[in-house]
Write an enzyme that holds these catalytic residues in place. Sequence first.
Site, PDB file in Angstrom:
ATOM      1  N   ASN A   1      42.577   2.735  36.502  1.00 39.59           N
ATOM      2  CA  ASN A   1      41.426   2.641  37.423  1.00 39.59           C
ATOM      3  C   ASN A   1      41.449   1.369  38.276  1.00 39.59           C
ATOM      4  O   ASN A   1      40.873   1.346  39.366  1.00 39.59           O
ATOM      5  CB  ASN A   1      40.138   2.709  36.584  1.00 39.59           C
ATOM      6  CG  ASN A   1      38.916   2.316  37.374  1.00 39.59           C
ATOM      7  OD1 ASN A   1      38.485   3.035  38.268  1.00 39.59           O
ATOM      8  ND2 ASN A   1      38.363   1.143  37.074  1.00 39.59           N
TER       9      ASN A   1
ATOM     10  N   TYR B   1      45.019  -1.087  51.987  1.00 38.58           N
ATOM     11  CA  TYR B   1      44.352  -0.259  50.974  1.00 38.58           C
ATOM     12  C   TYR B   1      44.826   1.185  51.089  1.00 38.58           C
ATOM     13  O   TYR B   1      45.233   1.806  50.101  1.00 38.58           O
ATOM     14  CB  TYR B   1      42.834  -0.340  51.152  1.00 38.58           C
ATOM     15  CG  TYR B   1      42.062   0.445  50.120  1.00 38.58           C
ATOM     16  CD1 TYR B   1      41.981   0.000  48.803  1.00 38.58           C
ATOM     17  CD2 TYR B   1      41.418   1.640  50.443  1.00 38.58           C
ATOM     18  CE1 TYR B   1      41.280   0.719  47.848  1.00 38.58           C
ATOM     19  CE2 TYR B   1      40.714   2.365  49.491  1.00 38.58           C
ATOM     20  CZ  TYR B   1      40.643   1.902  48.199  1.00 38.58           C
ATOM     21  OH  TYR B   1      39.951   2.623  47.246  1.00 38.58           O
TER      22      TYR B   1
HETATM   23  P1  NAD Z   1      35.270  -2.685  41.660  1.00 37.84           P
HETATM   24  O1  NAD Z   1      35.695  -3.480  42.849  1.00 37.84           O
HETATM   25  O2  NAD Z   1      33.804  -2.530  41.407  1.00 37.84           O
HETATM   26  O3  NAD Z   1      36.004  -3.349  40.407  1.00 37.84           O
HETATM   27  C1  NAD Z   1      35.832  -2.869  39.095  1.00 37.84           C
HETATM   28  C2  NAD Z   1      36.500  -3.828  38.136  1.00 37.84           C
HETATM   29  O4  NAD Z   1      37.889  -4.090  38.475  1.00 37.84           O
HETATM   30  C3  NAD Z   1      35.849  -5.231  38.080  1.00 37.84           C
HETATM   31  O5  NAD Z   1      35.269  -5.400  36.800  1.00 37.84           O
HETATM   32  C4  NAD Z   1      37.023  -6.182  38.280  1.00 37.84           C
HETATM   33  O6  NAD Z   1      36.907  -7.352  37.473  1.00 37.84           O
HETATM   34  C5  NAD Z   1      38.218  -5.338  37.873  1.00 37.84           C
HETATM   35  N1  NAD Z   1      39.521  -5.808  38.364  1.00 37.84           N
HETATM   36  C6  NAD Z   1      39.814  -6.249  39.611  1.00 37.84           C
HETATM   37  N2  NAD Z   1      41.102  -6.621  39.674  1.00 37.84           N
HETATM   38  C7  NAD Z   1      41.656  -6.400  38.452  1.00 37.84           C
HETATM   39  C8  NAD Z   1      42.956  -6.601  37.898  1.00 37.84           C
HETATM   40  N3  NAD Z   1      43.936  -7.143  38.612  1.00 37.84           N
HETATM   41  N4  NAD Z   1      43.164  -6.269  36.597  1.00 37.84           N
HETATM   42  C9  NAD Z   1      42.157  -5.757  35.843  1.00 37.84           C
HETATM   43  N5  NAD Z   1      40.902  -5.565  36.319  1.00 37.84           N
HETATM   44  C10 NAD Z   1      40.654  -5.877  37.609  1.00 37.84           C
HETATM   45  O7  NAD Z   1      35.977  -1.261  41.770  1.00 37.84           O
HETATM   46  P2  NAD Z   1      35.352   0.219  41.734  1.00 37.84           P
HETATM   47  O8  NAD Z   1      34.549   0.433  42.959  1.00 37.84           O
HETATM   48  O9  NAD Z   1      34.744   0.461  40.401  1.00 37.84           O
HETATM   49  O10 NAD Z   1      36.701   1.085  41.931  1.00 37.84           O
HETATM   50  C11 NAD Z   1      37.489   1.551  40.837  1.00 37.84           C
HETATM   51  C12 NAD Z   1      38.677   2.312  41.387  1.00 37.84           C
HETATM   52  O11 NAD Z   1      38.230   3.390  42.240  1.00 37.84           O
HETATM   53  C13 NAD Z   1      39.613   1.461  42.266  1.00 37.84           C
HETATM   54  O12 NAD Z   1      40.953   1.844  42.050  1.00 37.84           O
HETATM   55  C14 NAD Z   1      39.166   1.813  43.677  1.00 37.84           C
HETATM   56  O13 NAD Z   1      40.173   1.579  44.639  1.00 37.84           O
HETATM   57  C15 NAD Z   1      38.849   3.284  43.514  1.00 37.84           C
HETATM   58  N6  NAD Z   1      37.921   3.774  44.550  1.00 37.84           N
HETATM   59  C16 NAD Z   1      36.687   3.218  44.695  1.00 37.84           C
HETATM   60  C17 NAD Z   1      35.841   3.691  45.691  1.00 37.84           C
HETATM   61  C18 NAD Z   1      34.458   3.113  45.898  1.00 37.84           C
HETATM   62  O14 NAD Z   1      33.770   3.540  46.839  1.00 37.84           O
HETATM   63  N7  NAD Z   1      33.993   2.175  45.057  1.00 37.84           N
HETATM   64  C19 NAD Z   1      36.271   4.729  46.532  1.00 37.84           C
HETATM   65  C20 NAD Z   1      37.538   5.277  46.358  1.00 37.84           C
HETATM   66  C21 NAD Z   1      38.371   4.789  45.359  1.00 37.84           C
END
Ligand code: NAD
Length: 258
Positions: free
Chosen positions: A87, A153
Site C-alpha cells: 500500500n 506519480y
Molecule cells: P498517505 O499519504 O495518507 O500515507 C499513508 C501512510 O504511508 C502514512 O502513515 C505514511 O507514514 C506512510 N508512508 C509514507 N512513506 C512510507 C514509506 N517509505 N514506507 C512506509 N510507509 C510510508 O497515503 P494514502 O492516501 O493512504 O494512500 C495509500 C496508497 O493508495 C498509496 O499507494 C497511494 O498512492 C494510493 N492512492 C491514494 C489515493 C488517494 O486519493 N489518497 C488515490 C489513488 C491511489
Amino acid sequence: MENKLDFTQRRVLVTAGAAGIGLAIATAFKDLGASVFVTDINPAAVEAARKAGFAAAVSDVSDESQVIELAATVSKELGGLDVLVNNAGIAGPTGPVETLDAEAWKATFDVNVHGQFYCIKHLLPLLRKGSEASIVNLSSAAGRLGMAGRSPYSASKWAVIGLTKTLSIELGDERIRVNAICPGAVNGPRIEAVIKAKADMLDRPLEEVSNLYHRQSSLNQLAEPGDIADMAVFLSSSLARSVNGQAMAVDGNTEKLY
Ligand code: NAD
C-alpha cells in the site's frame, strides 16, 4: 456453507498500514479475523497501531535493508504470511515536468515502485509457504490515465501495473495471485494536500479545483478508504480465486484526471 471471507487462519502484512487507506485495509482484515502486521515509516502512527491491537514495526519500504529486516520480523511474529498488501505510496512533486526536481522524481519511484519490488522479493519466501497467497499492489486511476502536473506519480503507478501483470504470470503456476487496485480520489488528508498543490500550480481557487476532483468520478463523489479496503479483502479472499493479474478500478468510473 463455506464462508469465503473467513480470514481467521490467514496472516496479512499491510505496508504504510498505520494511517490512511492502509489503516482501513488493515482494520478490514483484522475485523474478518486475520492476524495483521502493519509497517509504516511514522513511529507515532506505528505506536498507535500497536495500541489498536496490530502487530507493528517501523520500516521504510524504499530502503531494501529495512525490508529484509521487516521480513524477518514478520516471520517471527506471524509465523508466516498469506497476504501482502503493498500500500505504501507517496504523492510525489506537483508541477510541469521541466520544473521537477530529479531527486523528488527518484524518491517517488523509490517508494511507489522500488518499495513494492523489495517487499515482494523479500516476502515471497514466506508467501510461497502460505495458503492461497495473494499480493495486492496499490496503483491509482493515475496508473491507467495520464495526470497533468503529476508525471512522476502517474509514471510510477503505471509501473505498478506492469509489475503486477508480469508477476501474475511468473507466480501463477504457484497459485500466488497478484492484482492491483486503482483508486480514484479518496477522501482524507492526502487528497486535500494533492488538491491544494494542484490549485497552487494552476493558480486557481482551492474550491474550484476541489469541485473538479469531486466531479471527476461519474458518481460525483470521492471514494472512502473503506471502499479500497473492501476490494483488497475481496482480491485476497477465495471469492477471487480465479482473479489474477487484474487492475481493479475503485473510482466511481473516472474518465479524466485533473
Ligand atoms: P498517505 O499519504 O495518507 O500515507 C499513508 C501512510 O504511508 C502514512 O502513515 C505514511 O507514514 C506512510 N508512508 C509514507 N512513506 C512510507 C514509506 N517509505 N514506507 C512506509 N510507509 C510510508 O497515503 P494514502 O492516501 O493512504 O494512500 C495509500 C496508497 O493508495 C498509496 O499507494 C497511494 O498512492 C494510493 N492512492 C491514494 C489515493 C488517494 O486519493 N489518497 C488515490 C489513488 C491511489
